[in-house]
Design a protein around this motif. Structure first.
Motif, PDB file in Angstrom:
ATOM      1  N   ALA A 103       1.141  -1.403  -0.172  1.00  0.00           N
ATOM      2  CA  ALA A 103       0.505   0.053  -0.120  1.00  0.00           C
ATOM      3  C   ALA A 103       0.750   1.571  -0.100  1.00  0.00           C
ATOM      4  O   ALA A 103       0.111   2.278  -0.695  1.00  0.00           O
ATOM      5  CB  ALA A 103      -0.687   0.350   1.313  1.00  0.00           C
ATOM      6  N   GLU A 104       2.193   1.422   1.094  1.00  0.00           N
ATOM      7  CA  GLU A 104       3.017   2.628   0.663  1.00  0.00           C
ATOM      8  C   GLU A 104       3.322   2.549  -0.878  1.00  0.00           C
ATOM      9  O   GLU A 104       3.514   3.903  -0.884  1.00  0.00           O
ATOM     10  CB  GLU A 104       3.698   2.134   1.965  1.00  0.00           C
ATOM     11  CG  GLU A 104       4.674   2.934   1.815  1.00  0.00           C
ATOM     12  CD  GLU A 104       6.031   2.979   3.079  1.00  0.00           C
ATOM     13  OE1 GLU A 104       7.073   3.247   3.573  1.00  0.00           O
ATOM     14  OE2 GLU A 104       5.332   2.194   3.926  1.00  0.00           O
ATOM     15  N   LEU A 105       4.097   1.576  -1.265  1.00  0.00           N
ATOM     16  CA  LEU A 105       5.055   1.081  -2.519  1.00  0.00           C
ATOM     17  C   LEU A 105       3.663   1.931  -3.824  1.00  0.00           C
ATOM     18  O   LEU A 105       3.487   3.127  -4.255  1.00  0.00           O
ATOM     19  CB  LEU A 105       5.189   0.222  -2.575  1.00  0.00           C
ATOM     20  CG  LEU A 105       6.246  -0.251  -2.217  1.00  0.00           C
ATOM     21  CD1 LEU A 105       7.117  -1.487  -3.015  1.00  0.00           C
ATOM     22  CD2 LEU A 105       7.707   0.521  -2.882  1.00  0.00           C
ATOM     23  N   LEU A 106       2.650   1.986  -3.476  1.00  0.00           N
ATOM     24  CA  LEU A 106       1.548   2.680  -4.551  1.00  0.00           C
ATOM     25  C   LEU A 106       0.810   3.647  -4.244  1.00  0.00           C
ATOM     26  O   LEU A 106       0.422   4.406  -5.333  1.00  0.00           O
ATOM     27  CB  LEU A 106       0.248   0.684  -4.666  1.00  0.00           C
ATOM     28  CG  LEU A 106       0.547  -0.227  -5.046  1.00  0.00           C
ATOM     29  CD1 LEU A 106      -0.743  -1.264  -5.099  1.00  0.00           C
ATOM     30  CD2 LEU A 106       0.681   0.299  -6.373  1.00  0.00           C
ATOM     31  N   LYS A 107       1.045   4.271  -3.176  1.00  0.00           N
ATOM     32  CA  LYS A 107       0.295   5.326  -2.343  1.00  0.00           C
ATOM     33  C   LYS A 107       1.660   6.105  -3.293  1.00  0.00           C
ATOM     34  O   LYS A 107       1.394   7.397  -4.139  1.00  0.00           O
ATOM     35  CB  LYS A 107       0.239   5.486  -1.525  1.00  0.00           C
ATOM     36  CG  LYS A 107       0.448   7.404  -0.928  1.00  0.00           C
ATOM     37  CD  LYS A 107       0.062   6.828   0.074  1.00  0.00           C
ATOM     38  CE  LYS A 107      -0.798   8.472   1.294  1.00  0.00           C
ATOM     39  NZ  LYS A 107      -0.602   8.406   2.439  1.00  0.00           N
ATOM     40  N   GLU A 108       2.792   6.309  -2.853  1.00  0.00           N
ATOM     41  CA  GLU A 108       4.207   6.495  -2.921  1.00  0.00           C
ATOM     42  C   GLU A 108       4.618   6.558  -5.466  1.00  0.00           C
ATOM     43  O   GLU A 108       5.007   8.026  -5.682  1.00  0.00           O
ATOM     44  CB  GLU A 108       5.130   6.735  -2.667  1.00  0.00           C
ATOM     45  CG  GLU A 108       6.783   7.410  -2.715  1.00  0.00           C
ATOM     46  CD  GLU A 108       8.058   6.787  -2.013  1.00  0.00           C
ATOM     47  OE1 GLU A 108       8.721   6.995  -2.193  1.00  0.00           O
ATOM     48  OE2 GLU A 108       7.092   6.032  -1.019  1.00  0.00           O
ATOM     49  N   HIS A 109       4.375   5.606  -5.568  1.00  0.00           N
ATOM     50  CA  HIS A 109       4.310   5.031  -6.940  1.00  0.00           C
ATOM     51  C   HIS A 109       2.983   4.918  -7.766  1.00  0.00           C
ATOM     52  O   HIS A 109       3.161   3.601  -8.325  1.00  0.00           O
ATOM     53  CB  HIS A 109       5.459   4.265  -6.937  1.00  0.00           C
ATOM     54  CG  HIS A 109       6.458   4.884  -6.303  1.00  0.00           C
ATOM     55  ND1 HIS A 109       8.263   5.584  -7.652  1.00  0.00           N
ATOM     56  CD2 HIS A 109       7.285   4.118  -5.468  1.00  0.00           C
ATOM     57  CE1 HIS A 109       8.992   5.159  -5.799  1.00  0.00           C
ATOM     58  NE2 HIS A 109       8.349   4.930  -4.905  1.00  0.00           N
ATOM     59  N   PRO A 110       2.305   5.872  -7.771  1.00  0.00           N
ATOM     60  CA  PRO A 110       0.767   5.026  -8.499  1.00  0.00           C
ATOM     61  C   PRO A 110       0.759   4.384  -9.627  1.00  0.00           C
ATOM     62  O   PRO A 110      -0.508   3.486  -9.835  1.00  0.00           O
ATOM     63  CB  PRO A 110      -0.161   6.155  -8.270  1.00  0.00           C
ATOM     64  CG  PRO A 110       0.882   7.509  -7.899  1.00  0.00           C
ATOM     65  CD  PRO A 110       2.134   6.872  -7.574  1.00  0.00           C
ATOM     66  N   THR A 111       1.613   4.403 -10.330  1.00  0.00           N
ATOM     67  CA  THR A 111       2.082   3.828 -11.510  1.00  0.00           C
ATOM     68  C   THR A 111       2.559   2.669 -11.943  1.00  0.00           C
ATOM     69  O   THR A 111       2.655   1.757 -13.132  1.00  0.00           O
ATOM     70  CB  THR A 111       2.524   5.345 -12.658  1.00  0.00           C
ATOM     71  OG1 THR A 111       3.528   5.272 -12.794  1.00  0.00           O
ATOM     72  CG2 THR A 111       1.824   5.927 -13.038  1.00  0.00           C
ATOM     73  N   ARG A 112       3.123   2.262 -10.693  1.00  0.00           N
ATOM     74  CA  ARG A 112       3.751   0.874 -10.366  1.00  0.00           C
ATOM     75  C   ARG A 112       2.883  -0.260 -10.046  1.00  0.00           C
ATOM     76  O   ARG A 112       1.805   0.279  -9.372  1.00  0.00           O
ATOM     77  CB  ARG A 112       5.002   0.607 -10.074  1.00  0.00           C
ATOM     78  CG  ARG A 112       6.064   1.927  -9.766  1.00  0.00           C
ATOM     79  CD  ARG A 112       6.720   1.383 -10.940  1.00  0.00           C
ATOM     80  NE  ARG A 112       6.512   2.054 -12.076  1.00  0.00           N
ATOM     81  CZ  ARG A 112       6.914   2.912 -12.931  1.00  0.00           C
ATOM     82  NH1 ARG A 112       7.179   3.888 -12.625  1.00  0.00           N
ATOM     83  NH2 ARG A 112       6.066   3.001 -14.472  1.00  0.00           N
TER      84      ARG A 112
END
Length: 329
Positions: A103-112
């Motif tokens: 969730a942290e990664l998707l919030k910071e990198h929404p296109t990944r």
């Protein structure tokens, strides 16, 4: 004045009597100077001039698998890879932690894109069927990068050999040797097919400096270094476009081990950035962070009688601190 002339004339007189001795000394001095300059030049090039070729491993939808990525350096690698354009597979044993990182990664990198690879090395190492099933779930992705980061082992690190339990020994060997070798073996055909690709193995400079109380852990890390070098040359010999790079790591400040940060102790994100910057350097083993290499080299180059006593004193203090921390917990 006569004394000065005598001093200046003495080497000349010796040289006339024993020219071979002076020629040998000059040759040794030249070789030592050349070796030292070459070493310094190599150090400077790697850490301050070389530019990472990580971009070479990006495809239309590139994926990277990071083992041990629920926290610490592994989590930092996941963040850094996402920021450099890779989708990431997070490996760990705690599903809730991995979901939080996802969730942290998707919030910071929404296109990944971020996926989870759940496998408990402490429980399931050696369960080939379970590992095969977990790896098969990655069949549909274009895997380009494998970061073998998982490591550690028993709760205590500084353990006299006679105090190791069978589980302690098994855990250190499973987490630092067996799992990375067996996972890589299963993923290697895919990495070869998807080439160019990258295998980065995260090691420790305890493999460079044997120390008391870590005979099993240090031996396991030495295995990782030798295994990486062998695999590096195997890929070259076989003509496969798969870079294998062993990254040696010193002390790092992480949430699990919150050491005070300084030039010799970077945070996890800085460590991950610096390690990825070494990709494409053409070597099989490197230090990921230049102060770690400097620190290790200074210790290695000390006279053994000084170095060994210093290491024993340092490690004894770390062991006592670990025992105090465990009592506090």
């Amino acid at each position: 004045m006569e004394i000065i002339n005598s001093i200046l004339q003495t080497p000349q007189a010796v040289f006339r009597r024993k020219p071979l001795v002076w020629a040998l000394l000059a040759a040794v001095g030249t070789i030592w100077t050349g070796k030292t300059l070459a070493s310094l030049g190599s150090f400077a090039w790697l850490h301050f001039v070389h530019r990472s070729s990580l971009e070479r491993y990006k495809s239309k939808t590139p994926w990277a698998l990071v083992t041990g990525s629920s926290d610490g350096i592994g989590k930092a690698f996941a963040h850094e890879l996402c920021s450099r354009g890779f989708n990431v597979v997070l490996h760990g044993r705690n599903e809730k932690k991995l979901e939080n990182v996802r969730a942290e990664l998707l919030k910071e990198h929404p296109t990944r894109k971020v996926r989870i690879f759940l496998f408990d090395v402490a429980v399931s190492a050696g369960d080939h069927a379970r590992l095969d099933a977990a790896v098969d779930q990655l069949e549909d992705i274009d895997l380009k990068v494998l970061i073998n980061n998982v490591g550690g082992g028993a709760k205590r690190l500084w353990i006299p050999l006679q105090d190791y339990s069978g589980d302690d020994t098994r855990l250190f060997l499973d987490m630092n040797c067996r799992f990375q070798a067996e996972l890589t073996q299963r993923l290697l055909p895919r990495l070869i097919k998807n080439g160019p690709s990258l295998i980065m193995n995260i090691g420790s400079f305890v493999s460079e400096l044997p120390a008391p109380y870590i005979s099993v852990f240090g031996g396991a890390k030495a295995f990782g270094k030798a295994w990486s070098r062998s695999l590096h040359f195997e890929m070259l010999t076989e003509g496969h476009d798969v870079e294998v790079l062993q990254v040696q790591v010193g002390m790092v400040s992480t949430p699990n081990e919150p050491r005070p940060e300084n030039i010799f102790v970077p945070n996890a994100r800085r460590m991950a950035q610096s390690a990825l910057d070494k990709v494409g350097c053409g070597r099989s083993v490197v230090f990921g962070y230049w102060p770690h290499q400097l620190h290790c080299s200074l210790l290695v180059d000390l006279p053994s009688v000084v170095r060994d006593r210093l290491l024993m004193r340092i490690v004894k203090g770390l062991k006592e601190q670990e025992e105090r921390d465990l009592k506090t917990e």
